[in-house]
Design a protein around this motif. Structure first.
Motif, PDB file in Angstrom:
ATOM      1  N   ASN A  63      33.787  41.822  42.697  1.00  0.00           N
ATOM      2  CA  ASN A  63      34.561  41.977  41.624  1.00  0.00           C
ATOM      3  C   ASN A  63      34.382  43.464  40.918  1.00  0.00           C
ATOM      4  N   VAL A  64      35.538  44.167  40.880  1.00  0.00           N
ATOM      5  CA  VAL A  64      35.334  45.647  40.257  1.00  0.00           C
ATOM      6  C   VAL A  64      36.120  45.579  39.103  1.00  0.00           C
ATOM      7  N   ALA A  65      35.349  46.283  38.043  1.00  0.00           N
ATOM      8  CA  ALA A  65      36.095  47.156  36.694  1.00  0.00           C
ATOM      9  C   ALA A  65      36.460  48.177  36.784  1.00  0.00           C
ATOM     10  N   TYR A  66      37.522  48.809  36.344  1.00  0.00           N
ATOM     11  CA  TYR A  66      37.911  50.265  36.514  1.00  0.00           C
ATOM     12  C   TYR A  66      38.577  50.560  35.169  1.00  0.00           C
ATOM     13  N   MET A  67      39.056  51.655  35.066  1.00  0.00           N
ATOM     14  CA  MET A  67      39.986  52.177  34.035  1.00  0.00           C
ATOM     15  C   MET A  67      40.979  53.132  34.218  1.00  0.00           C
TER      16      MET A  67
ATOM     17  N   LEU B  72      36.602  46.285  54.013  1.00  0.00           N
ATOM     18  CA  LEU B  72      35.399  45.822  53.518  1.00  0.00           C
ATOM     19  C   LEU B  72      35.305  44.430  54.113  1.00  0.00           C
ATOM     20  N   SER B  73      34.206  43.618  54.240  1.00  0.00           N
ATOM     21  CA  SER B  73      34.036  42.285  54.933  1.00  0.00           C
ATOM     22  C   SER B  73      34.281  41.322  53.674  1.00  0.00           C
ATOM     23  N   VAL B  74      34.447  41.840  52.547  1.00  0.00           N
ATOM     24  CA  VAL B  74      35.129  40.609  51.707  1.00  0.00           C
ATOM     25  C   VAL B  74      36.099  40.974  50.949  1.00  0.00           C
ATOM     26  N   ASP B  75      36.590  40.088  50.017  1.00  0.00           N
ATOM     27  CA  ASP B  75      37.845  40.417  49.089  1.00  0.00           C
ATOM     28  C   ASP B  75      37.376  41.439  48.099  1.00  0.00           C
ATOM     29  N   VAL B  76      38.491  41.798  47.542  1.00  0.00           N
ATOM     30  CA  VAL B  76      38.197  42.746  46.449  1.00  0.00           C
ATOM     31  C   VAL B  76      39.311  42.404  45.054  1.00  0.00           C
ATOM     32  N   SER B  77      38.628  42.067  43.922  1.00  0.00           N
ATOM     33  CA  SER B  77      39.349  41.689  42.828  1.00  0.00           C
ATOM     34  C   SER B  77      39.054  42.804  41.798  1.00  0.00           C
ATOM     35  N   GLY B  78      40.209  43.471  41.184  1.00  0.00           N
ATOM     36  CA  GLY B  78      39.811  44.583  40.375  1.00  0.00           C
ATOM     37  C   GLY B  78      40.348  44.052  38.935  1.00  0.00           C
ATOM     38  N   LYS B  79      39.709  44.684  37.939  1.00  0.00           N
ATOM     39  CA  LYS B  79      40.249  44.247  36.563  1.00  0.00           C
ATOM     40  C   LYS B  79      40.198  45.356  35.637  1.00  0.00           C
ATOM     41  N   LEU B  80      41.242  45.736  35.084  1.00  0.00           N
ATOM     42  CA  LEU B  80      41.526  47.077  34.358  1.00  0.00           C
ATOM     43  C   LEU B  80      40.962  46.751  32.888  1.00  0.00           C
ATOM     44  N   PHE B  81      40.211  48.109  32.409  1.00  0.00           N
ATOM     45  CA  PHE B  81      39.952  48.018  31.004  1.00  0.00           C
ATOM     46  C   PHE B  81      40.254  49.404  30.408  1.00  0.00           C
TER      47      PHE B  81
END
Length: 353
Positions: free
Chosen positions: A48-52, A72-81
């Motif tokens: 889980n990645v937070a970004y702007m 990457l060996s895992v899924d990536v979920s990004g959330k915008l702030f």
């Protein structure tokens, strides 16, 4: 129209082999409600990645749009702030494995006891101090006395508008005023908190503020709109190596899943190289993620030429500036105690590449 990925959580999937065989590539559309960070035994099911939506997070835009997350060996979920302080508030639950935001908010997260450290830098010398063309002329003539002159002529104090308190633009502005110019940020000017790059941009275009401390692409957007503002100071001149956004990793990733942590920083470095070597394509990615209505492609390309678009990954490059920010963040009451380099940084992940 703004890209749907800029309005909420977004998810990038990698192709990976499960025990029964190859799994298909999962759906890409902006998926909300991501599963939380860890699974049993220290393994991660999802990152889980937070970004702007600002250029200091350019690596995220490139990694998402170029498919680097698929490595990457895992899924990536990004959330915008919209801004760093918003990520700080959301981090209280410890849901994010990676936070790509300002170094001061990163310090606040660490100061709050959330187990994490900086493993990569995103950019250096990223901040511009903008002021109206009229004030810029006064600045050239009177220097720091221009603020007094402005108040005498206008009957009010010069009004800065920037990111919320505890953000890099806010702290950097106060540092510049007090330590570089010699002006009291509490009494000699007015500083108003705005909720991120979009509100700052709108306040400049509507003439509601006289100046700001801001990063790309806002200065280039303002210039493209022929708004009467210009840069009167650049962080690279008064704080060379000024840290801006960084990549902060939770310990469950950094310590418990070191292979994934290393792979993320590898892709981060790859994205940095891409931005430096293919700036026009990187600009297109920034326009896509931020939204072409807010950031047209041609404007995004122009912003890549800015002196404030100095993308990096090596965290060693911002060490000296981080010490200054830590000291000033404590003085400003944003953290309880000044953080040491060892408390802020884990160089081991980058150095292992």
């Amino acid at each position: 129209m703004t890209d749907s990925r800029s309005s909420g959580a977004s998810r990038s999937r990698r192709r990976f082999l499960q025990a029964a065989g190859a799994a298909g590539l999962a759906s890409f559309a902006g998926c909300a409600g991501a599963v939380g960070g860890g699974s049993g035994g220290g393994g991660l099911d999802e990152l889980n990645v937070a970004y702007m939506p600002i250029y200091p997070d350019m690596q995220y835009f490139v990694m998402q749009e170029e498919g680097y997350f698929d490595e990457l060996s895992v899924d990536v979920s990004g959330k915008l702030f919209s801004d760093g302080p918003s990520i700080v508030q959301a981090s209280a639950k410890g849901n994010f494995d990676v936070m790509m935001f300002g170094i001061v908010p990163a310090m606040i997260v660490m100061d709050k006891g959330i187990p994490s450290k900086i493993t990569a830098a995103n950019i250096r010398d990223a901040m511009e101090i903008l002021a109206t063309d009229e004030f810029a002329g006064m600045w050239d003539e009177y220097g720091k006395e221009a603020f007094t002159k402005f108040e005498e002529e206008k009957g009010r104090k010069f009004k800065f508008g920037t990111f919320p308190p505890g953000s890099v633009p806010d702290i950097l502005l106060r540092y510049w005023l007090q330590d570089t110019v010699g002006v009291d940020p509490e009494n000699d000017v007015e500083i108003t908190a705005l909720g991120g790059a979009g509100p700052v941009r709108q306040a400049l275009l509507s003439g509601k503020i006289d100046g700001t401390s801001i990063m790309e692409p806002v200065p280039t957007v303002i210039e493209s709109r022929d708004a009467p503002f210009q840069s009167i100071a650049w962080a690279g001149d008064f704080m060379p190596g000024q840290p801006a956004a960084v990549t902060l990793m939770h310990d469950r990733l950094r310590e418990d899943n070191p292979d994934v942590a290393k792979a993320f920083v590898e892709q981060h470095q790859k994205a940095t190289d891409f931005a430096l070597n293919s700036p026009d394509k990187a600009a297109q990615h920034a326009s896509t993620v931020i939204g072409e209505e807010a950031l047209p492609v041609e404007t995004a390309k122009k912003a890549m030429e800015s002196r404030a678009s100095a993308f990096i990954t090596d965290p060693h490059e911002i060490e000296d500036g981080a010490k200054i920010f830590s000291k000033y963040a404590e003085r400003a009451g944003k953290i309880e105690k000044q953080l040491t380099v060892d408390e802020m940084f884990d160089y081991g992940v980058y150095d292992s590449l």
